[in-house]
Design an enzyme around this catalytic site. Structure first.
Site, PDB file in Angstrom:
ATOM      1  N   GLU A  87      49.369  35.962  51.616  1.00  0.00           N
ATOM      2  CA  GLU A  87      49.431  37.386  51.925  1.00  0.00           C
ATOM      3  C   GLU A  87      50.866  37.779  52.307  1.00  0.00           C
ATOM      4  OE1 GLU A  87      47.057  39.124  51.061  1.00  0.00           O
ATOM      5  OE2 GLU A  87      45.112  38.631  51.929  1.00  0.00           O
ATOM      6  N   ASP A 117      47.803  43.850  47.150  1.00  0.00           N
ATOM      7  CA  ASP A 117      48.884  43.810  48.148  1.00  0.00           C
ATOM      8  C   ASP A 117      50.013  42.851  47.735  1.00  0.00           C
ATOM      9  OD1 ASP A 117      47.712  41.324  48.538  1.00  0.00           O
ATOM     10  OD2 ASP A 117      47.228  41.642  50.659  1.00  0.00           O
ATOM     11  N   ASP A 129      42.750  28.057  45.788  1.00  0.00           N
ATOM     12  CA  ASP A 129      42.341  28.454  47.137  1.00  0.00           C
ATOM     13  C   ASP A 129      40.827  28.396  47.304  1.00  0.00           C
ATOM     14  OD1 ASP A 129      41.960  30.580  45.406  1.00  0.00           O
ATOM     15  OD2 ASP A 129      43.413  31.885  46.370  1.00  0.00           O
ATOM     16  N   HIS A 169      49.648  39.677  46.808  1.00  0.00           N
ATOM     17  CA  HIS A 169      49.448  38.249  47.075  1.00  0.00           C
ATOM     18  C   HIS A 169      49.238  37.471  45.775  1.00  0.00           C
ATOM     19  CE1 HIS A 169      44.815  38.918  47.651  1.00  0.00           C
ATOM     20  NE2 HIS A 169      44.989  38.339  46.487  1.00  0.00           N
TER      21      HIS A 169
HETATM   22  C1  F6R Z   1      41.997  33.731  43.498  1.00  0.00           C
HETATM   23  C2  F6R Z   1      43.312  34.123  43.973  1.00  0.00           C
HETATM   24  C3  F6R Z   1      43.667  35.547  44.218  1.00  0.00           C
HETATM   25  C4  F6R Z   1      43.264  36.479  43.086  1.00  0.00           C
HETATM   26  C5  F6R Z   1      43.658  37.923  43.422  1.00  0.00           C
HETATM   27  C6  F6R Z   1      43.208  38.883  42.341  1.00  0.00           C
HETATM   28  O1  F6R Z   1      41.923  32.314  43.345  1.00  0.00           O
HETATM   29  O2  F6R Z   1      44.089  33.265  44.185  1.00  0.00           O
HETATM   30  O3  F6R Z   1      45.061  35.622  44.405  1.00  0.00           O
HETATM   31  O4  F6R Z   1      43.892  36.073  41.906  1.00  0.00           O
HETATM   32  O5  F6R Z   1      43.075  38.278  44.631  1.00  0.00           O
HETATM   33  O6  F6R Z   1      41.815  38.895  42.284  1.00  0.00           O
HETATM   34  P1  F6R Z   1      41.048  39.584  41.080  1.00  0.00           P
HETATM   35  O7  F6R Z   1      41.392  38.842  39.866  1.00  0.00           O
HETATM   36  O8  F6R Z   1      39.581  39.456  41.437  1.00  0.00           O
HETATM   37  O9  F6R Z   1      41.509  41.006  41.036  1.00  0.00           O
END
Ligand code: F6R
Length: 243
Positions: A143, A136, A68, A138
């Site tokens: 989301e 959440d 992403d 995701h």
């Molecule tokens: C990032 C991504 C997100 C993160 C998630 C957790 O490329 O796809 O899904 O993996 O937001 O983020 P962290 O690891 O910073 O807690």
């Protein structure tokens, strides 16, 4: 099917994650790696860099696809995921730039950027997809409510995700972009193997939802219940609701 590994420290989590990655790297010279940004995979990337430096493993034939990117900030912005990947991995291994794919979030034609990215991804089979998980539920930026069969698409970030990520933007949620371009849940599910890393108490509910909850788009990560090969590596805090 889930294989769950619980470790005491972040270092142990990273080493366990690298052991899973290493099996794939050892299996062929040109694996396709699906990569994630955020805090969760940083220790894994450090282990990959160490491996490159200490064993001389070459990454010149790997192909990478990131999950992403934020929409509306340029690639050279300090918080773009393109910059993040270079600062945390690509600048320290010998993977050529032309083998690296990160969605283009700074364009006038977002729909085309989504279609182009999904088409490029479909030319390959991802051997291992690294994932974190949002508080959440995701995965990538899919989301809650996102369809299970989605492909690369635009996604409005939830308030919770923007608040979680404000730590990268001087603690100011207003600086966090509101929109992202993300691989879909269907895109992620095509990977042969999934490696999901989660640490910290704020992930405990999402981890429970993924592993033990109902399969529902309210918890996007619960789609992984349908995947044949998912290794989940947790610290005790993230595992507190399941162990
Ligand atoms: C990032 C991504 C997100 C993160 C998630 C957790 O490329 O796809 O899904 O993996 O937001 O983020 P962290 O690891 O910073 O807690």
């Amino acid at each position: 099917m889930f294989k769950v590994i619980i470790k005491d420290t972040n270092e142990e989590v990273s080493r366990a994650a690298f052991n899973v990655m290493k099996e794939v790297l050892d299996s062929k010279p040109n694996p396709v790696l699906g990569l994630a940004t955020g805090s969760s995979p940083v220790g894994l990337y450090k282990e990959m860099i160490k491996d490159h430096e200490e064993t001389g493993r070459s990454y010149k034939d790997i192909i990478t696809f990131n999950l992403d990117e934020y929409v509306g900030i340029p690639r050279d912005h300090e918080q773009s995921y393109y910059t993040f990947m270079h600062e945390n991995l690509f600048n320290y291994i010998d993977c050529p730039e032309e083998n690296i794919h990160v969605p283009e979030g700074n364009t006038d034609d977002h729909e085309k950027a989504c279609v182009d990215y999904e088409n490029a991804l479909k030319q390959h089979v991802v051997d291992i997809q690294v994932l974190g998980i949002g508080s959440d539920g995701h995965i990538a930026f899919n989301e809650p409510g996102c369809p299970f069969d989605s492909e690369t698409h635009l996604m409005e970030l939830t308030e919770q995700t923007r608040s979680d990520n404000a730590r990268f933007f001087d603690g100011d949620i207003n600086q966090v972009p509101t929109l992202s371009i993300t691989q879909g849940l269907g895109s992620i599910m095509r990977a042969k193997k999934i490696l999901l890393i989660a640490t910290g108490a704020n992930k405990a509910d999402a981890v429970w939802g993924m592993l033990k909850g109902e399969k529902t788009t309210d918890c996007p990560a619960s789609i992984l219940q349908d995947h044949a090969d998912v290794t989940v590596i947790l610290d005790r805090a993230a595992a507190s609701r399941i162990a």
